[in-house]
Design a protein around this motif. Structure first.
Motif, PDB file in Angstrom:
ATOM      1  N   ASP A   1       0.598   8.973   1.273  1.00  0.00           N
ATOM      2  CA  ASP A   1      -0.538   8.390   0.568  1.00  0.00           C
ATOM      3  C   ASP A   1      -1.259   9.487  -0.218  1.00  0.00           C
ATOM      4  N   GLU A   2      -1.401  10.632   0.406  1.00  0.00           N
ATOM      5  CA  GLU A   2      -2.107  11.764  -0.216  1.00  0.00           C
ATOM      6  C   GLU A   2      -1.392  12.210  -1.514  1.00  0.00           C
TER       7      GLU A   2
ATOM      8  N   THR B   1       0.844  -1.203   0.000  1.00  0.00           N
ATOM      9  CA  THR B   1       0.000   0.000   0.000  1.00  0.00           C
ATOM     10  C   THR B   1       0.878   1.253   0.000  1.00  0.00           C
ATOM     11  N   ASN B   2       0.230   2.379  -0.249  1.00  0.00           N
ATOM     12  CA  ASN B   2       0.957   3.651  -0.156  1.00  0.00           C
ATOM     13  C   ASN B   2       1.510   3.844   1.252  1.00  0.00           C
TER      14      ASN B   2
ATOM     15  N   ARG C   1      -1.847   9.430  -4.223  1.00  0.00           N
ATOM     16  CA  ARG C   1      -3.229   9.349  -4.722  1.00  0.00           C
ATOM     17  C   ARG C   1      -3.592  10.532  -5.604  1.00  0.00           C
ATOM     18  N   THR C   2      -3.251  11.743  -5.164  1.00  0.00           N
ATOM     19  CA  THR C   2      -3.686  12.900  -5.943  1.00  0.00           C
ATOM     20  C   THR C   2      -2.886  13.051  -7.240  1.00  0.00           C
TER      21      THR C   2
ATOM     22  N   ILE D   1      -3.019   6.101  -7.667  1.00  0.00           N
ATOM     23  CA  ILE D   1      -2.612   4.779  -7.152  1.00  0.00           C
ATOM     24  C   ILE D   1      -2.840   4.702  -5.638  1.00  0.00           C
ATOM     25  N   ARG D   2      -3.431   3.569  -5.191  1.00  0.00           N
ATOM     26  CA  ARG D   2      -3.603   3.328  -3.755  1.00  0.00           C
ATOM     27  C   ARG D   2      -2.721   2.179  -3.270  1.00  0.00           C
ATOM     28  N   GLU D   3      -2.608   1.177  -4.116  1.00  0.00           N
ATOM     29  CA  GLU D   3      -1.771   0.017  -3.785  1.00  0.00           C
ATOM     30  C   GLU D   3      -1.302  -0.650  -5.062  1.00  0.00           C
TER      31      GLU D   3
ATOM     32  N   ASP E   1      -5.625   2.237  -9.529  1.00  0.00           N
ATOM     33  CA  ASP E   1      -5.712   2.374  -8.067  1.00  0.00           C
ATOM     34  C   ASP E   1      -5.227   1.111  -7.351  1.00  0.00           C
ATOM     35  N   LYS E   2      -5.494  -0.058  -7.940  1.00  0.00           N
ATOM     36  CA  LYS E   2      -5.136  -1.331  -7.287  1.00  0.00           C
ATOM     37  C   LYS E   2      -3.845  -1.947  -7.800  1.00  0.00           C
TER      38      LYS E   2
END
Ligand code: ACO
Length: 322
Positions: A31-32, A19-20, A35-36, A40-42, A275-276
């Protein structure tokens, strides 16, 4: 038999999810931010056994089972990859033997992130020529093997995975148009400096790494994909409104959104897996396609636009009736 039709899809991912938040422990990132900037989240990261060939084999096996096609009936195996298990034999040959498809033509295509779409275009030509009736096309990568986990600019972007399709010669419409391009003049914006014939260094990971000028890659990718989708629609004699689903290379959500805007498509007609999975290079388009088929989003008879952009630079597309 006029067309190459996709009769089944398959995919495979490594077990381990990173994960991030996990990356926050390795490099100065958040993570922020990830993502922005990327969506991508993980991502999945391969262990030593989960090689490109292993993931490609699993994806291929699933696609063949779903297609009801015996490996021994294949005439052709093309693998899009830029991270082969070994330099030779090709990953296509390694997978061919494990499947029991010995004897058919088998080779790899290296077009970086465009590898799967290039491979699909090549297989389409083989089938249209009448030489091939059944082909297996795989996109498989373990790009995290190249990643420098101390470099935040690149290590947050990539993941591992594979997808596969079985193609069959058919009178029913399948692949309607393919486009392939490259411009080696852009090499320095995105490359791995190490190979066999040049660049081998006495450094961690033998100097293998991903050199990337992210901002410049981003700009050229958006502009190039913009003209690529126009070219593809024209080649198929279609309009934006004829496309049911956009299945883009999954490098960055902002690049994907720009292409969707160009096609006047709302994001609910775009398959997003970045994202995954993060950027799985040649794995990304067939992984996204398989997910879209399995989730029931993509239905038989719909028009799909596949596109990719990557190191080289290379860029390619396929417009097909699923
Ligand atoms: N965490 C926190 N901060 C970071 C990170 C990170 N992981 N990485 C970079 N930064 C910092 C930079 O150092 C920079 O700091 P500065 O302003 O003090 O210099 C700041 O964040 C902004 O950096 P930019 O490069 O301007 O950020 P940008 O909005 O362009 O996003 C990204 C960077 C995500 C790489 C984007 O440019 C991108 O996606 N480019 C496309 C490249 C790509 O997708 N490559 C993959 C292979 S090619 C393909 O498949 C398309």
């Amino acid at each position: 038999l006029k067309y190459a039709r996709i009769i089944a899809t398959g995919s495979a991912l490594p077990e381990r999810v990173v994960t991030n938040a996990d990356l926050e422990k390795l490099v100065e990132t958040s993570d922020e931010w990830i993502r922005t900037r990327t969506g991508i989240r993980e991502r999945r990261v391969s262990n030593a056994e989960e090689t490109t060939g292993e993931l490609g084999y699993r994806a291929a096996l699933q696609a063949l089972e779903r297609a009801g096609v015996k490996a021994s009936d294949l005439d052709l195996i093309v693998v899009g990859t830029t991270t082969p298990d070994i330099i030779f034999p090709s990953t296509a040959c390694l997978i061919q033997h494990r499947l029991g498809a010995n004897g058919c033509a088998a080779f790899d295509v290296n077009a970086a992130c465009s590898g799967f779409v290039y491979a699909l275009g090549v297989a389409d030509k083989f089938i249209r020529s009448g030489q091939t009736r059944k082909a297996l096309v795989i996109g498989a990568e373990t790009l995290t093997r190249m990643v420098d986990w101390n470099e935040r600019e690149t290590c947050v972007l990539f993941g591992d995975g594979a997808g596969a399709v079985v193609l069959e010669a058919s009178d029913e419409p399948g692949i309607l148009a393919t486009c392939m391009h490259a411009d080696g003049g852009y090499k320095d914006l995105l490359y791995n400096p190490v190979g066999v014939s040049a660049g081998f260094k006495d450094e961690p990971n033998h100097g293998v790494r991903i050199n990337m000028s992210g901002r410049e890659v981003f700009k050229v990718a958006v502009k190039t994909l913009d003209s690529l989708v126009g070219e593809t629609l024209a080649a198929a004699g279609m309009h934006e409104s004829d496309i049911d689903w956009l299945i883009p290379h999954q490098a960055n959500l902002r690049i994907i959104e720009a292409t969707a805007k160009r096609l006047k498509m709302s994001m609910d007609r775009v398959i997003v897996t970045v994202d995954k999975h993060a950027n799985t290079s040649s794995g990304s388009v067939p992984l996204a396609l398989d997910e879209a088929v399995c989730s029931g989003k993509v239905q038989r008879g719909q028009n799909l636009l596949l596109e990719a952009f990557g190191g080289g630079f290379t860029w390619a597309s396929a417009l097909l009736r699923y």
